[in-house]
Design an enzyme around this catalytic site. Structure first.
Site, PDB file in Angstrom:
ATOM      1  CD  GLU A  43      -2.846  -6.928   4.348  1.00 21.16           C
ATOM      2  OE1 GLU A  43      -2.283  -5.820   4.441  1.00 21.16           O
ATOM      3  OE2 GLU A  43      -2.690  -7.681   3.357  1.00 21.16           O
ATOM      4  CD  GLU A  45      -2.845  -1.232   2.358  1.00 17.27           C
ATOM      5  OE1 GLU A  45      -3.972  -1.740   2.263  1.00 17.27           O
ATOM      6  OE2 GLU A  45      -2.369  -0.828   3.445  1.00 17.27           O
TER       7      GLU A  45
END
Length: 261
Positions: A131, A111
């Site tokens: 995740e 990210e």
């Protein structure tokens, strides 16, 4: 700046290096420090372009510091002015930022790269969003990835947590270019940064603000914002010395001199 973050300024380019072994993971204190660095970059008229890189060969960035979380650091704590990693929520950042990725860009590290305007990667770099395996959401990536690459490919990364090698990331347009190694990726980032630093900063600012505004608007609504000079950076550009310098330079057969005003 400190042992974790290092800054190098040259030719109006700020290179920020995250050096937090073993995985360049980001805890709350590091995120806040990164936000302060990038806010200073945003506000300094002498700085035109930023490069984000990290030390080490294995990890570009492992994202959130899971060890800190295991020791009680709140995942939803205060990340600082720019949000996680100092970039993705920093308001008014209207200067180009380049990611020089070498190693694994994992979760929040992925990210962080996505928060930059350009991404160069070494051939051994990989990108992943694990995740899902921890039962949590890669929030920023879930918002950004389906807009950056084909929807079904983005959803595969999000839903399975599989790793994407740099060459595949380039094939989907997720990175600008793949180069042989870490030394080459840094050199490539600097080459582009120097090119951009010599360009018209007011135009770059208008490009970035226009692109952000257009994300949530229809074409005509976004275009009307620009043509009516309702975006501050566009209004500044159209009333600036730089706004006519390009035309003058062309007429006078000389290189333009961009003053940022």
């Amino acid at each position: 700046m400190n042992d974790v973050l290092k800054a190098h300024v040259e030719d109006r380019v700020l290179e920020v290096t995250l050096d937090r072994p073993p995985a360049n993971a980001i805890d709350l204190a590091t995120s806040r420090a990164m936000g302060e660095v990038f806010a200073t970059f945003r506000d300094d008229p002498e700085l035109r372009v930023a490069i984000v890189r990290t030390e080490g060969d294995k990890f570009f960035c492992a994202g959130w510091d899971l060890k800190a979380a295991a020791e009680g650091a709140a995942i939803q704590g205060e990340y600082g002015v720019g949000g996680f990693g100092g970039l993705q929520e920093l308001p008014g950042l209207n200067k180009p930022v380049i990611a020089a990725v070498h190693g694994m860009a994992v979760g929040g590290g992925f990210e962080l790269a996505l928060s930059c305007d350009l991404i160069y990667a070494s051939a051994t770099s990989t990108f992943g969003l694990p995740e899902i395996n921890a039962g949590t959401l890669a929030d920023a990536a879930t918002i950004k990835l389906p807009k950056r690459m084909p929807y079904h490919v983005a959803m595969e990364l999000l839903l399975t947590g599989r790793w994407m090698p740099a060459e595949e990331a380039a094939r989907w347009g997720l990175v600008n270019e793949v180069v042989p190694d870490g030394e080459a990726v840094r050199a490539r980032a600097w080459e582009t940064a120097r090119l951009l630093a010599s360009g018209p900063p007011l135009v770059f600012a208008a490009i970035k603000e226009t692109a952000r505004a257009a994300e949530s608007l229809g074409f005509q609504e976004a275009l009307d914002l620009v043509t009516s000079s309702r975006l501050p950076t566009v209004a500044t550009l159209y009333s600036s010395e730089d706004g006519v310098e390009g035309f003058r330079a062309f007429a006078e057969k000389r290189p333009p001199v961009w003053k940022g005003r």
